[in-house]
Design an enzyme around this catalytic site. Structure first.
Site, PDB file in Angstrom:
ATOM      1  N   CYS A   1     -17.102  -7.245   5.432  1.00 13.73           N
ATOM      2  CA  CYS A   1     -17.055  -7.367   7.221  1.00 13.73           C
ATOM      3  C   CYS A   1     -17.343  -6.061   7.759  1.00 13.73           C
ATOM      4  CB  CYS A   1     -15.570  -8.283   7.236  1.00 13.73           C
ATOM      5  SG  CYS A   1     -14.558  -6.916   7.917  1.00 13.73           S
TER       6      CYS A   1
ATOM      7  N   CYS B   1     -14.090  -0.720   5.762  1.00 14.63           N
ATOM      8  CA  CYS B   1     -12.969   0.072   4.928  1.00 14.63           C
ATOM      9  C   CYS B   1     -13.690   0.850   3.815  1.00 14.63           C
ATOM     10  CB  CYS B   1     -12.158  -1.071   4.469  1.00 14.63           C
ATOM     11  SG  CYS B   1     -11.138  -2.109   5.429  1.00 14.63           S
TER      12      CYS B   1
ATOM     13  N   LYS C   1      -5.583   8.147  11.997  1.00 13.37           N
ATOM     14  CA  LYS C   1      -5.908   8.581  10.784  1.00 13.37           C
ATOM     15  C   LYS C   1      -6.215  10.120  10.818  1.00 13.37           C
ATOM     16  CE  LYS C   1      -7.391   4.172   8.924  1.00 13.37           C
ATOM     17  NZ  LYS C   1      -8.233   3.143   8.443  1.00 13.37           N
TER      18      LYS C   1
ATOM     19  N   ARG D   1       0.804  -1.050   0.039  1.00 12.16           N
ATOM     20  CA  ARG D   1       0.037   0.075  -0.096  1.00 12.16           C
ATOM     21  C   ARG D   1       0.785   1.057   0.041  1.00 12.16           C
ATOM     22  NH1 ARG D   1      -3.997   0.209   5.035  1.00 12.16           N
ATOM     23  NH2 ARG D   1      -5.002  -1.369   3.779  1.00 12.16           N
TER      24      ARG D   1
ATOM     25  N   ARG E   1      -1.496   6.964   9.281  1.00  7.70           N
ATOM     26  CA  ARG E   1      -1.901   6.388   7.922  1.00  7.70           C
ATOM     27  C   ARG E   1      -1.667   7.470   7.163  1.00  7.70           C
ATOM     28  NH1 ARG E   1      -3.826   1.331   8.164  1.00  7.70           N
ATOM     29  NH2 ARG E   1      -3.022   0.280   9.811  1.00  7.70           N
TER      30      ARG E   1
ATOM     31  N   CYS F   1     -15.131  -2.331  -0.639  1.00 14.24           N
ATOM     32  CA  CYS F   1     -13.910  -2.593  -0.203  1.00 14.24           C
ATOM     33  C   CYS F   1     -13.460  -3.956  -1.068  1.00 14.24           C
ATOM     34  CB  CYS F   1     -13.956  -3.000   1.136  1.00 14.24           C
ATOM     35  SG  CYS F   1     -14.655  -4.536   1.484  1.00 14.24           S
TER      36      CYS F   1
ATOM     37  N   LYS G   1      -3.850   1.944  14.717  1.00 12.63           N
ATOM     38  CA  LYS G   1      -3.738   2.948  13.797  1.00 12.63           C
ATOM     39  C   LYS G   1      -4.128   4.172  14.021  1.00 12.63           C
ATOM     40  CE  LYS G   1      -6.246  -0.042  10.918  1.00 12.63           C
ATOM     41  NZ  LYS G   1      -7.381  -0.413  10.314  1.00 12.63           N
TER      42      LYS G   1
ATOM     43  N   CYS H   1      -8.497 -10.151   1.193  1.00 12.76           N
ATOM     44  CA  CYS H   1      -8.818  -9.720   2.461  1.00 12.76           C
ATOM     45  C   CYS H   1      -9.086 -10.735   3.416  1.00 12.76           C
ATOM     46  CB  CYS H   1      -9.848  -8.738   2.857  1.00 12.76           C
ATOM     47  SG  CYS H   1      -9.851  -8.038   4.239  1.00 12.76           S
TER      48      CYS H   1
END
Ligand code: SRM
Ligand code: SF4
Length: 683
Positions: free
Chosen positions: A522, A526, A256, A101, A170, A477, A254, A483
């Site tokens: 899920c 995302c 953001k 990524r 991120r 996503c 994470k 994934c």
């Protein structure tokens, strides 16, 4: 220090590990004694020697995968170990591959980086590029043996994957519209870049592992950023560490950040840990920033303690203080965020449990001064900037939609080849948008026809009016097959879901209608489903939780409407909601706004009494007055069965719970009963 004796089946350390861990924790101002059961990833980070091991050692081994501990550290380098789930065979080794990524603040991709990513995806990846919902690119399908070449090539082409994933800041988002005559946009990009630099991991591990120690500079960082990183406010830095801001435990989870301008919500600002809104004076000079904090979307089904949350306005700071303020927020989450349960470790839970006042006071403690009140802002809107536009300096920009987020060639539609040719021939930069589109900019108007020809030759349609707006404003996503957390499909199923929704809307006389649809495999969120007007969140094979009521500009959270919608029941379940919307909406009201205004209970109530053949205002009246037994002309012509009132009440309750029309539920139950009885009585 630890042995490598993690119990990988547990998310926690063993007691011996905790004992060894306790005296070593060096965090500043840590309010809770660290003798609690820290998540195992905390130990992995500490043992890694600033993200070096075990990645460096295991990369040299002739294997197709890394150990669990190395995969955790690999994330910080911007890569996830995955396997192609379509190829899983019981008893056989997984088909291991890696996803990379990019970290591209504001989605900026210089031409040489685009061409390198394109080429790497052809040579080492799965021949596609994935545009992410945070303005980065992902390359899927890389084998372990090719990882080093791939990362090195990206860095040498002015790109980076460092901090693309892992417990760090991120990719910093910023509005992608490349306006050159609107200074606020310029400030947003500048500060997105600078904050990305400020919070970039400082470890030498990245260059040592992937470039044999060669420090490739992909753009000098501004001197004020360097100074701000070194400036220790009131405990914002951790002394004597290779990572002055993060220390050797990095963030609890994470983190953001987005920077935007007043009125432009292309960054989904309420879903970020931190959002900054540029504030300028009447001359367009930068004054400072409004600050929001505590947004986040990840949740887990049936775990009420996890939830999506909107960011709260926290206050305003002058431009000269912005880096200290960002560091103060980072330090607050670094020192007070939950390091025991990773499920509860995002900063949104601090905001939720402390409230804004306590959060602000703690931030001010690190900041060393008080924040001033949040400035009034105009309403936020969302625009996707597709098609041709003037960028304000005589040049043009072109917004191109990337359906389902995937740049690929398929049949006569060759988006990947078209983009490669455009960038190769004209050396143009692009900005990825947070909605899986891209904007090619700095286009000389004389070259417009060249670009148009290339697009036409490769079957790429750019006229925004030629794209169904349901498709245009949707997102999914990646989910299966890459994934590892996907419960069901998203990217691969969204085209058929949108086609079916469009057919249903047409059937109901809602041909002109469109709204924001988002799908995930899920509940992690995302593609930011909880901000959508209609969302499908994977909860089983071909089964989705349905969310209703986000706004067209993504300024409000949607609400869970039904837990398990099987794709087979899509039309049956959505039709009554659309009919209710058609008949009950106010003038100009969008679908999401309607659902939010009437609320899910009223929708459920309507759905239960809905009869497909009576899709008229009569049905609405029934729901409104709550008279389920009211007879309509259509029902008179159909066979009717009487049941006892108590049984009726139970059926109605079950139908409401499942958000199914009564008739539907009773038919299903009777069919199942008859089937069982027929089988039991057959000779
Ligand atoms: Fe995400 C994990 C893909 C944006 C919340 N996300 C993952 C992983 C890496 C699965 C994993 O951990 O093994 C997915 C890789 C799939 C694949 O095969 O590529 C994945 N996330 C993505 C991307 C590619 C989705 C997309 O359609 O573009 C996005 C990459 C963004 C980027 O460039 O950095 C992506 N993820 C998001 C967002 C949206 C955003 O950031 O604006 C969210 C919700 C916002 C938030 O963070 O609250 C998001 N991803 C998660 C979570 C839940 C986090 C939580 O707080 O609980 C996970 C799971 C986790 O971290 O444990 C996750
Ligand atoms: Fe995977 Fe879930 Fe994120 Fe989709 S939402 S990419 S299924 S983690």
């Amino acid at each position: 220090m630890y042995d490598r004796d993690i119990d990988h089946n547990s998310d926690r350390f063993t007691d011996t590990q905790i004992q060894r861990y306790s005296p070593e924790v060096p965090m500043v101002k840590t309010p809770i004694p660290p003798a609690t059961k820290l998540s195992k990833v905390e130990g992995v980070k500490e043992r890694s020697n600033y993200l070096r091991e075990p990645v460096a050692t295991e990369l040299l081994e002739d294997t197709s995968s890394f150990t669990e501990e190395a995969t955790q550290i690999l994330k910080f380098h911007g890569s996830y170990q995955q396997d192609n789930r379509d190829n899983r065979v019981k008893g056989q080794e997984k088909d291991y591959q890696f996803m990379l990524r990019t970290r591209s603040p504001g989605g900026f991709i210089p031409p040489q980086l685009y061409l390198t990513l394109d080429q790497l995806s052809q040579e080492y990846g799965n021949q596609t590029l994935r545009a992410t919902t945070r303005q980065g690119f992902q390359v899927h399908g890389i084998l372990k043996k090719n990882l080093k070449t791939t990362i090195a090539s990206i860095v040498k082409s002015m790109g980076s994957t460092l901090g693309g994933c892992g417990d760090v800041n991120r990719n910093v988002m910023a509005p992608p519209a490349p306006y050159k005559n609107r200074p606020e946009y310029d400030y947003a990009w500048k500060y997105a870049n600078n904050i990305a630099d400020l919070l970039r991991p400082q470890t030498g591990a990245y260059y040592e592992i992937w470039l044999d120690g060669e420090k490739v500079i992909s753009g000098e960082e501004a001197p004020e950023v360097k100074a701000a990183r070194l400036h220790d406010g009131n405990g914002t830095n951790i002394a004597g560490k290779e990572e002055p801001i993060y220390g050797d435990h990095y963030m609890p989870r994470k983190f953001k950040i987005a920077v935007t301008v007043p009125g432009d919500n292309s960054v989904d600002l309420y879903s970020q840990d931190v959002s900054l809104v540029v504030i300028t004076d009447n001359q367009g000079e930068l004054e400072g920033f409004n600050i929001l904090a505590g947004g986040g979307l990840g949740r887990t089904h049936n775990k009420e303690e996890t939830f999506a949350r909107l960011a709260d306005p926290i206050g305003y700071v002058d431009k000269d203080d912005i880096y200290d303020l960002v560091k103060a927020i980072v330090a607050t989450q670094r020192d007070y965020g939950d390091r025991v349960s990773r499920r509860h470790a995002r900063m949104k839970y601090l905001l939720e449990e402390w409230g804004v006042d306590k959060f602000r006071a703690t931030v001010e403690d690190y900041f060393g001064k008080q924040l001033t009140p949040y400035k009034p802002l105009p309403e936020f809107k969302y625009e996707d900037f597709l098609g041709w536009h003037e960028q304000g300096d005589g040049k043009l920009f072109l917004g191109i939609t990337i359906e389902n987020g995937r740049i690929k060639d398929e049949g006569t539609f060759k988006l990947k080849t078209a983009l490669r040719e455009i960038v190769q021939q004209l050396s143009l930069p692009m900005r990825l948008t947070p909605h899986q589109n891209l904007i090619v900019h700095d286009i000389d108007p004389a070259k417009r026809s060249t670009i148009q020809e290339i697009l036409d030759q490769h079957g790429v349609i750019i006229d925004p009016n030629a794209i169904d707006p349901l498709v245009r404003f949707s997102m999914a996503c990646p989910a299966l097959p890459t994934c590892g957390l996907a419960i069901t499909e998203a990217e691969r199923v969204i085209p058929s879901i949108l086609t079916r929704i469009r057919a249903l809307l047409n059937k109901l006389g809602l041909e002109q209608e469109h709204f924001v649809v988002r799908i995930t495999g899920c509940p992690n969120g995302c593609s930011r489903p909880y901000m959508a007007e209609l969302a499908f969140v994977g909860s089983g094979a071909d089964i989705y939780q349905v969310w209703l009521g986000g706004s067209p500009a993504q300024t409000r959270l949607a609400q869970a409407y039904v837990d398990k919608l099987h794709l087979n029941d899509l039309e049956v379940q959505l039709e009554p909601i659309f009919v209710y919307f058609k008949n009950g909406r106010q003038t100009g009201e969008s679908f999401g706004d309607f659902c939010s205004r009437v609320g899910n209970d009223a929708i459920r109530e309507f759905v239960v009494t809905y009869e497909p053949e009576t899709a008229t205002a009569e049905a609405i009246n029934e729901a409104d007055i709550g008279n389920d037994l009211k007879t309509t002309s259509a029902r008179k012509s159909r066979p009717r069965i009487s049941v006892r009132p108590d049984v009726y009440a139970q059926i109605k309750e079950a139908a409401t719970r499942q958000s199914k029309p009564l008739t539907e539920l009773v038919t299903e139950v009777l069919e199942a009963y008859l089937q069982t009885n027929l089988e039991a009585n057959s000779p």
